[in-house]
Each structure stands twice: as C-alpha cells, then as structure tokens.
Design a protein around this motif. Structure first.
Motif, PDB file in Angstrom:
ATOM      1  N   TYR A 108      -9.586  -5.846   4.813  1.00  0.00           N
ATOM      2  CA  TYR A 108      -8.270  -5.914   5.438  1.00  0.00           C
ATOM      3  C   TYR A 108      -8.117  -7.233   6.168  1.00  0.00           C
ATOM      4  CZ  TYR A 108     -11.096  -3.761   9.144  1.00  0.00           C
ATOM      5  OH  TYR A 108     -12.088  -3.465  10.041  1.00  0.00           O
ATOM      6  N   ARG A 109      -6.832  -7.665   6.280  1.00  0.00           N
ATOM      7  CA  ARG A 109      -6.543  -8.938   6.939  1.00  0.00           C
ATOM      8  C   ARG A 109      -5.073  -8.982   7.335  1.00  0.00           C
ATOM      9  NH1 ARG A 109      -6.274 -13.409   2.090  1.00  0.00           N
ATOM     10  NH2 ARG A 109      -4.707 -12.353   0.864  1.00  0.00           N
ATOM     11  N   LEU A 110      -4.801  -9.869   8.270  1.00  0.00           N
ATOM     12  CA  LEU A 110      -3.426 -10.210   8.633  1.00  0.00           C
ATOM     13  C   LEU A 110      -3.083 -11.502   7.911  1.00  0.00           C
ATOM     14  CD1 LEU A 110      -3.302  -9.616  12.483  1.00  0.00           C
ATOM     15  CD2 LEU A 110      -2.035  -8.376  10.737  1.00  0.00           C
ATOM     16  N   ARG A 111      -1.903 -11.534   7.302  1.00  0.00           N
ATOM     17  CA  ARG A 111      -1.506 -12.752   6.590  1.00  0.00           C
ATOM     18  C   ARG A 111       0.012 -12.833   6.551  1.00  0.00           C
ATOM     19  NH1 ARG A 111      -1.961 -14.441   0.451  1.00  0.00           N
ATOM     20  NH2 ARG A 111      -1.836 -16.671   0.752  1.00  0.00           N
ATOM     21  N   LYS A 112       0.545 -13.900   7.092  1.00  0.00           N
ATOM     22  CA  LYS A 112       1.980 -14.161   7.049  1.00  0.00           C
ATOM     23  C   LYS A 112       2.803 -12.954   7.507  1.00  0.00           C
ATOM     24  CE  LYS A 112       1.559 -17.567   3.407  1.00  0.00           C
ATOM     25  NZ  LYS A 112       1.948 -17.980   2.079  1.00  0.00           N
ATOM     26  N   LYS A 113       2.496 -12.463   8.695  1.00  0.00           N
ATOM     27  CA  LYS A 113       3.227 -11.331   9.304  1.00  0.00           C
ATOM     28  C   LYS A 113       3.115 -10.041   8.500  1.00  0.00           C
ATOM     29  CE  LYS A 113       5.110 -13.663  12.740  1.00  0.00           C
ATOM     30  NZ  LYS A 113       4.777 -13.471  14.102  1.00  0.00           N
ATOM     31  N   THR A 114       2.011  -9.913   7.736  1.00  0.00           N
ATOM     32  CA  THR A 114       1.742  -8.653   7.030  1.00  0.00           C
ATOM     33  C   THR A 114       0.308  -8.218   7.313  1.00  0.00           C
ATOM     34  OG1 THR A 114       0.901  -9.665   4.977  1.00  0.00           O
ATOM     35  CG2 THR A 114       3.286  -9.226   5.109  1.00  0.00           C
ATOM     36  N   TYR A 115       0.102  -6.909   7.256  1.00  0.00           N
ATOM     37  CA  TYR A 115      -1.241  -6.332   7.302  1.00  0.00           C
ATOM     38  C   TYR A 115      -1.535  -5.917   5.876  1.00  0.00           C
ATOM     39  CZ  TYR A 115      -5.103  -3.211   8.496  1.00  0.00           C
ATOM     40  OH  TYR A 115      -6.328  -2.599   8.564  1.00  0.00           O
ATOM     41  N   GLN A 116      -2.678  -6.341   5.361  1.00  0.00           N
ATOM     42  CA  GLN A 116      -3.050  -6.038   3.984  1.00  0.00           C
ATOM     43  C   GLN A 116      -4.395  -5.333   3.972  1.00  0.00           C
ATOM     44  OE1 GLN A 116      -3.033  -9.726   1.799  1.00  0.00           O
ATOM     45  NE2 GLN A 116      -1.004 -10.288   2.513  1.00  0.00           N
ATOM     46  N   ILE A 117      -4.458  -4.225   3.261  1.00  0.00           N
ATOM     47  CA  ILE A 117      -5.731  -3.534   3.096  1.00  0.00           C
ATOM     48  C   ILE A 117      -5.945  -3.307   1.605  1.00  0.00           C
ATOM     49  CG2 ILE A 117      -4.745  -1.219   3.428  1.00  0.00           C
ATOM     50  CD1 ILE A 117      -7.484  -0.595   4.931  1.00  0.00           C
ATOM     51  N   ARG A 118      -7.180  -3.564   1.183  1.00  0.00           N
ATOM     52  CA  ARG A 118      -7.561  -3.359  -0.221  1.00  0.00           C
ATOM     53  C   ARG A 118      -8.745  -2.409  -0.259  1.00  0.00           C
ATOM     54  NH1 ARG A 118      -6.365  -8.814   0.219  1.00  0.00           N
ATOM     55  NH2 ARG A 118      -4.869  -9.571  -1.300  1.00  0.00           N
ATOM     56  N   ASN A 119      -8.646  -1.419  -1.115  1.00  0.00           N
ATOM     57  CA  ASN A 119      -9.741  -0.490  -1.356  1.00  0.00           C
ATOM     58  C   ASN A 119     -10.105  -0.632  -2.825  1.00  0.00           C
ATOM     59  OD1 ASN A 119     -10.195   3.090  -1.441  1.00  0.00           O
ATOM     60  ND2 ASN A 119     -11.648   1.580  -0.784  1.00  0.00           N
ATOM     61  N   ILE A 120     -11.339  -1.030  -3.094  1.00  0.00           N
ATOM     62  CA  ILE A 120     -11.797  -1.217  -4.466  1.00  0.00           C
ATOM     63  C   ILE A 120     -12.805  -0.117  -4.800  1.00  0.00           C
ATOM     64  CG2 ILE A 120     -12.935  -2.775  -6.093  1.00  0.00           C
ATOM     65  CD1 ILE A 120     -11.937  -5.106  -4.306  1.00  0.00           C
ATOM     66  N   LEU A 121     -12.476   0.647  -5.829  1.00  0.00           N
ATOM     67  CA  LEU A 121     -13.310   1.776  -6.246  1.00  0.00           C
ATOM     68  C   LEU A 121     -13.754   1.581  -7.682  1.00  0.00           C
ATOM     69  CD1 LEU A 121     -10.369   3.757  -5.169  1.00  0.00           C
ATOM     70  CD2 LEU A 121     -12.512   4.510  -4.243  1.00  0.00           C
ATOM     71  N   HIS A 122     -14.939   2.041  -7.994  1.00  0.00           N
ATOM     72  CA  HIS A 122     -15.351   2.046  -9.401  1.00  0.00           C
ATOM     73  C   HIS A 122     -14.585   3.164 -10.071  1.00  0.00           C
ATOM     74  CE1 HIS A 122     -17.754   2.027 -13.011  1.00  0.00           C
ATOM     75  NE2 HIS A 122     -18.244   0.870 -12.616  1.00  0.00           N
ATOM     76  N   LYS A 123     -13.895   2.884 -11.169  1.00  0.00           N
ATOM     77  CA  LYS A 123     -13.024   3.895 -11.769  1.00  0.00           C
ATOM     78  C   LYS A 123     -13.798   5.029 -12.433  1.00  0.00           C
ATOM     79  CE  LYS A 123     -12.041   1.747 -16.157  1.00  0.00           C
ATOM     80  NZ  LYS A 123     -11.146   1.841 -17.253  1.00  0.00           N
ATOM     81  N   ASP A 124     -15.117   4.902 -12.505  1.00  0.00           N
ATOM     82  CA  ASP A 124     -15.945   5.996 -13.029  1.00  0.00           C
ATOM     83  C   ASP A 124     -16.572   6.814 -11.912  1.00  0.00           C
ATOM     84  OD1 ASP A 124     -15.401   5.340 -15.670  1.00  0.00           O
ATOM     85  OD2 ASP A 124     -17.088   3.966 -15.793  1.00  0.00           O
ATOM     86  N   LEU A 125     -16.072   6.644 -10.693  1.00  0.00           N
ATOM     87  CA  LEU A 125     -16.611   7.334  -9.504  1.00  0.00           C
ATOM     88  C   LEU A 125     -16.539   8.827  -9.642  1.00  0.00           C
ATOM     89  CD1 LEU A 125     -17.602   6.946  -6.526  1.00  0.00           C
ATOM     90  CD2 LEU A 125     -15.198   7.059  -5.895  1.00  0.00           C
TER      91      LEU A 125
END
Length: 125
Positions: A108-125
């Motif tokens: 997650y990060r703040l960038r240009k007045k936005t909060y961004q969160i990324r969740n990366i999952l293995h699609k075979d989980l």
C-alpha cells in the motif's frame, strides 16, 4: 460481493468503478475472494466517507499468468500512512486488513492524493 459494495458506496454518495476479470481457471475459493474484497472495499468506503467528491476504483486482473491482482484505489487527502482508525471501538481496528495480509502479498502507498492497496494472490491458492 462487489455489486452489494457498489450499492453501499452509491448510497453513501461515493462514486465506485470496477474493472474485474477473474479467470475461469482461478482456484481461489469464492468465499475467500469475497472475504478479501469485502474487507478491502469496506476499508476504502470508510476511508472516503469524509472526502469531498469521494471515489473508489476496484481492479482485478491476472499478472504473469499465475497471480491474481486485486487493486483498490481511493481518494485520500491524508499525507501519511498511519492507518489510524475512525472506528469508535478501537478493539476491532485492523482485523480485516490483518486477514487480507495473511492471504498473499499486500502493498500500500499514498500517491497523488490517492490511497492504493494491492493484494497479490497465487490464483491456484
């Protein structure tokens, strides 16, 4: 889950867009995926409720053929990532995000007045 969260956001005056593509061969259970999306979108809704012209963008896509990327971007006027809760009962703060962090890689990060969160999952989980 996305449709119900989109209706909730709309009822709160929050503009929400969704660009989602979950592949047919994705083995992540629908319950698991709904839990992750529910937690991340609920957090985004809570975060933008007090913003002027609030918005949320949800993106779900495959990266490098093996991973599912869930990315949530929302308007954020804050200037730090302190993740301070607005919940009245502080005891319940962070439970949803902790459960999301246990599912894969979370950035997650703040960038240009936005909060961004990324969740990366293995699609075979």
């Amino acid at each position: 889950i996305i449709n119900s969260k989109q209706i909730l956001a709309k009822n709160k005056g929050i503009y929400m867009t969704v660009n989602a593509g979950v592949p047919n061969d994705c083995k992540i259970s629908s319950i698991h995926l709904a839990s992750i999306l529910g937690n991340l979108i609920d957090n985004a809704i809570e975060a933008v409720e007090k913003e002027d012209n609030p918005y949320i963008h949800v993106q779900i896509s495959v990266i490098k053929e093996s991973f599912l990327l869930i990315k949530i971007v929302n308007k954020c006027s804050k200037s730090d990532l302190s993740n301070q809760t607005t919940k009245e009962n502080k005891l319940f703060h962070g439970i949803g995000l902790k459960s999301v962090k246990n599912t894969g890689f979370v950035f997650y990060r703040l960038r240009k007045k936005t909060y961004q969160i990324r969740n990366i999952l293995h699609k075979d989980l």
